[in-house]
Design an enzyme around this catalytic site. Structure first.
Site, PDB file in Angstrom:
ATOM      1  CG  PHE A  96      -1.733   1.082   1.276  1.00 16.53           C
ATOM      2  CD1 PHE A  96      -2.777   1.432   0.153  1.00 16.53           C
ATOM      3  CD2 PHE A  96      -1.877   1.886   2.508  1.00 16.53           C
ATOM      4  CE1 PHE A  96      -3.570   2.528   0.470  1.00 16.53           C
ATOM      5  CE2 PHE A  96      -2.957   3.068   2.521  1.00 16.53           C
ATOM      6  CZ  PHE A  96      -3.681   3.438   1.531  1.00 16.53           C
ATOM      7  CG  ASP A 167       3.294  -1.462   6.688  1.00 15.07           C
ATOM      8  OD1 ASP A 167       2.431  -1.668   7.566  1.00 15.07           O
ATOM      9  OD2 ASP A 167       3.073  -0.589   5.822  1.00 15.07           O
ATOM     10  CG  HIS A 170      -1.329  -6.498   5.049  1.00 12.80           C
ATOM     11  ND1 HIS A 170      -0.833  -7.187   3.947  1.00 12.80           N
ATOM     12  CD2 HIS A 170      -1.822  -5.637   4.946  1.00 12.80           C
ATOM     13  CE1 HIS A 170      -1.161  -6.054   2.817  1.00 12.80           C
ATOM     14  NE2 HIS A 170      -1.623  -5.164   3.736  1.00 12.80           N
ATOM     15  CD  GLN A 193      -8.975  -0.102   5.800  1.00  9.13           C
ATOM     16  OE1 GLN A 193      -8.111  -1.164   5.998  1.00  9.13           O
ATOM     17  NE2 GLN A 193     -10.009   0.254   5.139  1.00  9.13           N
ATOM     18  CE  LYS A 196      -5.075  -2.772   6.158  1.00  9.54           C
ATOM     19  NZ  LYS A 196      -4.555  -1.512   6.052  1.00  9.54           N
ATOM     20  NE  ARG A 225       0.161  18.154  26.040  1.00  7.94           N
ATOM     21  CZ  ARG A 225      -0.670  18.196  25.147  1.00  7.94           C
ATOM     22  NH1 ARG A 225      -1.134  17.332  24.372  1.00  7.94           N
ATOM     23  NH2 ARG A 225      -1.312  19.586  24.818  1.00  7.94           N
ATOM     24  CE1 TYR A 232      -1.918  23.670  26.839  1.00  3.04           C
ATOM     25  CE2 TYR A 232      -2.425  24.510  28.960  1.00  3.04           C
ATOM     26  CZ  TYR A 232      -2.761  24.115  27.862  1.00  3.04           C
ATOM     27  OH  TYR A 232      -4.163  24.158  27.518  1.00  3.04           O
ATOM     28  NE  ARG A 242      -4.379  13.514  22.501  1.00 10.26           N
ATOM     29  CZ  ARG A 242      -4.313  14.700  22.187  1.00 10.26           C
ATOM     30  NH1 ARG A 242      -3.090  15.335  22.375  1.00 10.26           N
ATOM     31  NH2 ARG A 242      -5.055  15.671  22.117  1.00 10.26           N
TER      32      ARG A 242
HETATM   33  C1  LIG Z   1      -3.822  -0.515   5.721  1.00 13.07           C
HETATM   34  C2  LIG Z   1      -2.231  -0.275   5.198  1.00 13.07           C
HETATM   35  C3  LIG Z   1      -1.696   0.593   5.746  1.00 13.07           C
HETATM   36  C4  LIG Z   1      -2.211   1.882   6.312  1.00 13.07           C
HETATM   37  O1  LIG Z   1      -3.175   2.028   7.386  1.00 13.07           O
HETATM   38  P1  LIG Z   1      -4.257   2.984   7.375  1.00 13.07           P
HETATM   39  O2  LIG Z   1      -4.781   2.704   8.991  1.00 13.07           O
HETATM   40  O3  LIG Z   1      -5.116   2.634   6.516  1.00 13.07           O
HETATM   41  O4  LIG Z   1      -3.689   4.149   7.387  1.00 13.07           O
HETATM   42  C5  LIG Z   1      -0.017   0.741   5.735  1.00 13.07           C
HETATM   43  N1  LIG Z   1       0.531  -0.288   5.125  1.00 13.07           N
HETATM   44  C6  LIG Z   1      -0.340  -1.304   4.501  1.00 13.07           C
HETATM   45  C7  LIG Z   1       0.543  -2.615   4.192  1.00 13.07           C
HETATM   46  C8  LIG Z   1      -1.593  -1.361   4.892  1.00 13.07           C
HETATM   47  O5  LIG Z   1      -2.339  -2.478   4.348  1.00 13.07           O
END
Ligand SMILES: *Cc1c(COP(=O)(O)O)cnc(C)c1O
Length: 408
Positions: A96, A167, A170, A193, A196, A225, A232, A242
């Site tokens: 992605f 990353d 998945h 998301q 997922k 922070r 602050y 967040r």
């Molecule tokens: C879904 C996804 C992202 C990004 O996630 P979001 O929550 O949609 O921003 C990053 N890398 C991979 C491989 C993804 O499938």
């Protein structure tokens, strides 16, 4: 009498697959509790805090930082690594866009390298060959939940003194040699998301075992922070990434099902490996005995049209969908995106790097092309079905194979 469902015949799949997302009283109660507590944001809240700790501990990592989404998780992680102008970050060309755009957001160049032919995960040898004096990190993507080769990637990163970031968008619950993915290198990022394998519609997480990285990432995600310090006081450059209490509460409930769901998807994935390997022209994404669990964000297989009367992949997918098997699109190779072909990505770079000739963009990337145009992805909810469902997936593909000429 038409046989294929796309021509009006009866679909191969009769029993519906489980629908996604899955929820029950646990989510309902959790949301009601947040509502009535009147504490809806993270800072004074307890839900997102508890979720960070439980998610990290489930993934055998020391720290968890919940953020707004998986893209932001990558951006915050790169910021915490001090990656910025002039740096290079090695990323797979089949993923992605966020994996690469996070580097651009930091002002760094994503250097695209090809994936391996059968795993569709970054090729560790090509990643090593792409390292230069400016390389600061490699981002590995566990494609479809299948861990990349973490033995080779951790060795390459250590040998060259660069960071390995996973990353793991998945790969919730995926394991390499019995250990959950995400903290093999400096850290890992996850997405919650909607598609997922755990979701609150949107959401993200960074996990790590490294105290210094955690401190910087946590600070970056909360306006610079530091925990326990005055509201602050701002110590580093940061922003607001967040996660809300609503999402933390839903994700705590989702986490209670993750282990059982990933075990089921993994088992169904291996059953499909056996069933689909028998079909001409179908080659499942490679498994590896070091993968003790694949969370199966998707079930990916290679489609060789020569065994299907030369029916193109997209036509095969239409026929498969008509038979009642849900699919999702594979990723187009990043080097073909307008972002790269138009040169727009250069707007995020500076100095000599912005003007340099980025030769890798002219590579052929044969395995990313194979992933993009010759693979089929079955969605994760289908893998939450039972053995009969897996049998019906195989039967649908077999049926299309036997009637492929009708699709021409
Ligand atoms: C879904 C996804 C992202 C990004 O996630 P979001 O929550 O949609 O921003 C990053 N890398 C991979 C491989 C993804 O499938």
């Amino acid at each position: 009498m038409p046989k294929l469902a796309i021509h009006g015949g009866p679909p191969a799949k009769t029993k519906p697959f489980p629908v996604w997302p899955i929820f029950d009283e646990r989510e309902r109660e959790a949301l009601k509790e947040v509502l009535e507590s009147r504490v809806w944001w993270r800072t004074p809240g307890t839900k997102t805090l508890a979720f960070e700790q439980e998610f990290a501990s489930y993934h055998q990592a020391k720290h968890g930082i919940a953020v707004t989404n998986g893209t932001h998780a990558l951006e915050v992680a790169l910021a915490a690594l001090g990656i910025g102008a002039g740096a290079e970050v090695i990323v797979p060309n089949a993923t992605f866009v966020a994996t690469a755009s996070a580097a651009l957001f930091a002002g760094a160049l994503p250097v695209l390298v090809d994936v391996s032919a059968d795993s569709y995960c970054i090729d560790p040898e090509l990643a090593e060959a792409a390292i230069t004096e400016n390389t600061k990190a490699i981002i590995a993507v566990h494609m479809g939940g299948r861990p990349a080769d973490l033995d080779q990637l951790t060795a390459v990163a250590e040998k060259h003194g660069i960071a390995l970031l996973e990353d793991a968008a998945h790969a919730h619950g995926s394991e390499w040699r019995g250990r959950k993915v995400g903290a093999f290198g400096i850290g890992g990022t996850f997405s919650f998301q909607a598609s997922k394998t755990m979701t609150a519609g949107e959401g993200g997480m960074i996990i790590s075992d490294d105290d210094d990285f955690e401190r910087l990432a946590r600070s970056t995600h909360d306006c610079g922070r530091l925990p326990g310090r005055w509201f602050y006081d701002h110590f580093v450059y940061g922003s607001n990434y967040r996660l809300s209490e609503w999402q933390g509460a839903v994700l705590l409930a989702q986490l209670t099902r993750l282990d059982e769901q990933t075990a089921r998807r993994h088992a169904n994935g291996r059953l499909l490996d056996r069933l689909l390997s028998e079909l001409p022209g179908i080659t499942p994404q490679s498994h590896d005995s070091r993968i003790t669990r694949n969370g199966q964000y998707a079930y990916i297989f290679h489609y060789d049209k020569r065994a299907f009367a030369s029916v193109p992949t997209d036509r095969f997918v239409e026929a498969l969908e008509a038979e009642g098997i849900p699919t999702q699109a594979p990723y187009p190779p990043l080097h073909k995106l307008d972002l790269f072909t138009s040169g727009a990505y250069r707007d995020r770079l500076s100095g000599a790097q912005a003007r340099a000739n980025h030769e890798f963009l002219n590579d052929a990337f044969p395995n990313s092309q194979r992933e993009a145009w010759e693979t089929v992805w079955i969605t994760q909810n289908a893998l939450l079905g039972d053995e009969e469902d897996m049998g019906e997936i195989a039967a649908a593909i077999r049926k299309i194979g036997e009637n492929a000429r009708d699709l021409l």
